[in-house]
Design a protein around this motif. Structure first.
Motif, mmCIF file in Angstrom:
data_model
loop_
_atom_site.group_PDB
_atom_site.id
_atom_site.type_symbol
_atom_site.label_atom_id
_atom_site.label_comp_id
_atom_site.label_asym_id
_atom_site.label_seq_id
_atom_site.Cartn_x
_atom_site.Cartn_y
_atom_site.Cartn_z
ATOM 1 N N THR A 153 -11.041 -2.136 2.899
ATOM 2 C CA THR A 153 -10.432 -2.212 4.229
ATOM 3 C C THR A 153 -9.921 -0.837 4.661
ATOM 4 O O THR A 153 -9.991 -0.461 5.827
ATOM 5 N N ILE A 154 -9.391 -0.103 3.691
ATOM 6 C CA ILE A 154 -9.062 1.306 3.934
ATOM 7 C C ILE A 154 -10.233 2.133 3.414
ATOM 8 O O ILE A 154 -10.661 1.977 2.272
ATOM 9 N N CYS A 200 0.531 4.082 -3.197
ATOM 10 C CA CYS A 200 0.031 5.457 -3.069
ATOM 11 C C CYS A 200 0.894 6.424 -3.876
ATOM 12 O O CYS A 200 2.103 6.545 -3.623
ATOM 13 N N PRO A 201 0.310 7.156 -4.838
ATOM 14 C CA PRO A 201 1.102 8.085 -5.665
ATOM 15 C C PRO A 201 1.530 9.353 -4.928
ATOM 16 O O PRO A 201 2.392 10.077 -5.401
ATOM 17 N N ARG A 202 0.935 9.629 -3.768
ATOM 18 C CA ARG A 202 1.238 10.867 -3.039
ATOM 19 C C ARG A 202 2.036 10.610 -1.759
ATOM 20 O O ARG A 202 2.231 11.523 -0.959
ATOM 21 N N ASN A 203 2.497 9.364 -1.541
ATOM 22 C CA ASN A 203 3.307 9.009 -0.367
ATOM 23 C C ASN A 203 2.621 9.384 0.949
ATOM 24 O O ASN A 203 3.237 9.957 1.860
ATOM 25 N N VAL A 204 1.342 9.036 1.022
ATOM 26 C CA VAL A 204 0.572 9.346 2.222
ATOM 27 C C VAL A 204 0.907 8.382 3.361
ATOM 28 O O VAL A 204 0.948 8.773 4.527
ATOM 29 N N ILE A 239 0.842 -1.207 0.000
ATOM 30 C CA ILE A 239 0.000 0.000 0.000
ATOM 31 C C ILE A 239 0.871 1.249 0.000
ATOM 32 O O ILE A 239 0.563 2.240 -0.666
ATOM 33 N N VAL A 240 1.988 1.200 0.746
ATOM 34 C CA VAL A 240 2.911 2.337 0.797
ATOM 35 C C VAL A 240 3.439 2.657 -0.597
ATOM 36 O O VAL A 240 3.488 3.815 -1.022
ATOM 37 N N MET A 286 -8.311 7.221 -4.357
ATOM 38 C CA MET A 286 -8.967 5.957 -3.994
ATOM 39 C C MET A 286 -8.214 4.713 -4.463
ATOM 40 O O MET A 286 -8.779 3.612 -4.469
ATOM 41 N N ALA A 287 -6.941 4.839 -4.823
ATOM 42 C CA ALA A 287 -6.159 3.668 -5.237
ATOM 43 C C ALA A 287 -6.015 2.675 -4.089
ATOM 44 O O ALA A 287 -6.106 1.454 -4.291
ATOM 45 N N CYS A 288 -5.821 3.181 -2.875
ATOM 46 C CA CYS A 288 -5.677 2.301 -1.708
ATOM 47 C C CYS A 288 -6.997 1.611 -1.373
ATOM 48 O O CYS A 288 -7.012 0.460 -0.918
ATOM 49 N N VAL A 289 -8.100 2.300 -1.587
ATOM 50 C CA VAL A 289 -9.419 1.722 -1.324
ATOM 51 C C VAL A 289 -9.695 0.572 -2.293
ATOM 52 O O VAL A 289 -10.167 -0.503 -1.896
ATOM 53 N N ASP A 290 -9.386 0.777 -3.565
ATOM 54 C CA ASP A 290 -9.595 -0.267 -4.573
ATOM 55 C C ASP A 290 -8.716 -1.480 -4.317
ATOM 56 O O ASP A 290 -9.146 -2.633 -4.476
#
Length: 279
Positions: free
Chosen positions: A236-237, A203-207, A199-200, A227-231
């Motif tokens: 779960t996120i 994420c394209p924005r390094n959140v 997931i790290v 919403m890339a992490c959500v997909d």
């Protein structure tokens, strides 16, 4: 904070003053000479968008409107040179009035316009600083901005008229760029996150970052709600947004400071709302 007072007129023609107060809070995140990023809270989406539009399209600035050519033997047509000159940002304009609000009723006077002259003979590169304004306080924001290149014996000579205008009429009168996004809210269901490292990297924005075997949202303000992490985690996120909070960015083209853009837009918006009548 900002106070916007709404005055409305009811159908029975009885004047009723309803005071709706938006005590908006602003927290500065980043600030430079030409750019500011802040969190706007206690606001509605409608008000945030109205403020954005006022900053981009309603705040008047000075720009060259008319160009009268005497000589132009450059490689560019008059129209192209005039277009380039019109897009040069100008600073230092104080005390000018919009032409349609001036006492001269738009005919042109010292209250609503200023003149500029340019005369250059090649070989040379004609720059914005070659514009000589009658009002000495008016100057190009970027003096080394090129207009056209002249070869040997080529000449460019013209007189120009600069007036106040608004970005909704033409982009040359836009004071800058204003945009916003909703303030992110991220919930992480830790028990179901099997590969936090993935997931790290996703994420394209390094959140996100990892803390042991846990996934942590470290840079939440950098989230653009893609919403890339959500997909990837199938819910779960959970990424959402906080009600009434927005991340606002104002970037000036140089004519006005971001603070002046926001202040002027607020005054214009308040004036427009005070003049609103519902029948």
């Amino acid at each position: 904070m900002m106070l916007l007072q709404f005055r409305m007129e009811v159908a029975e023609k009885k004047v009723v003053e309803e005071v709706g107060e938006y005590k908006m809070a602003i927290k500065i995140l980043k600030k430079s000479d030409n750019k500011v990023k802040f969190v706007l809270s206690k606001a509605t989406p409608e008000l945030a968008n109205a403020l954005r539009r006022a900053i981009s399209f309603e705040v008047p600035v000075l720009a060259i409107e008319d160009v009268y050519f005497t000589k132009n033997s450059s490689a560019l047509y008059d129209e192209i040179v005039a277009h380039r000159v019109g897009l040069i940002p100008l600073k230092g304009a104080k005390g000018y009035t919009l032409p349609d609000e001036c006492k001269c009723k738009g005919k042109g006077c010292a209250r609503c316009q200023t003149k500029a002259k340019l005369k250059v003979k090649g070989p040379a590169t004609v720059l914005a600083k070659d514009l000589k304004f009658k009002d000495k306080s008016v100057k190009p924001v970027y003096p080394d901005m090129p207009i056209v290149k002249l070869l040997k014996n080529q000449e460019l000579e013209f007189e120009a008229t600069a007036t106040l205008g608004k970005g909704k009429e033409h982009s040359k009168w836009s004071s800058g760029l204003a945009f916003y996004q909703r303030y992110p809210s991220i919930y992480i269901g830790q028990k179901d996150i099997k590969t936090p490292e993935k997931i790290v990297k996703l994420c394209p924005r390094n959140v996100y970052k990892t803390s042991g075997d846990r996934l942590v949202a470290e840079n939440i303000l950098d989230c653009n709600l893609c919403m890339a992490c959500v997909d990837e985690t199938k819910g779960t996120i959970n990424v959402g947004s906080e009600e009434g909070k927005f991340i606002f960015t104002i970037e000036s083209w140089g004519q006005l400071s971001p603070k002046a853009m926001l202040t002027n837009a607020s005054k214009i918006l308040k004036k427009q709302i005070n003049g609103l009548k519902i029948r």
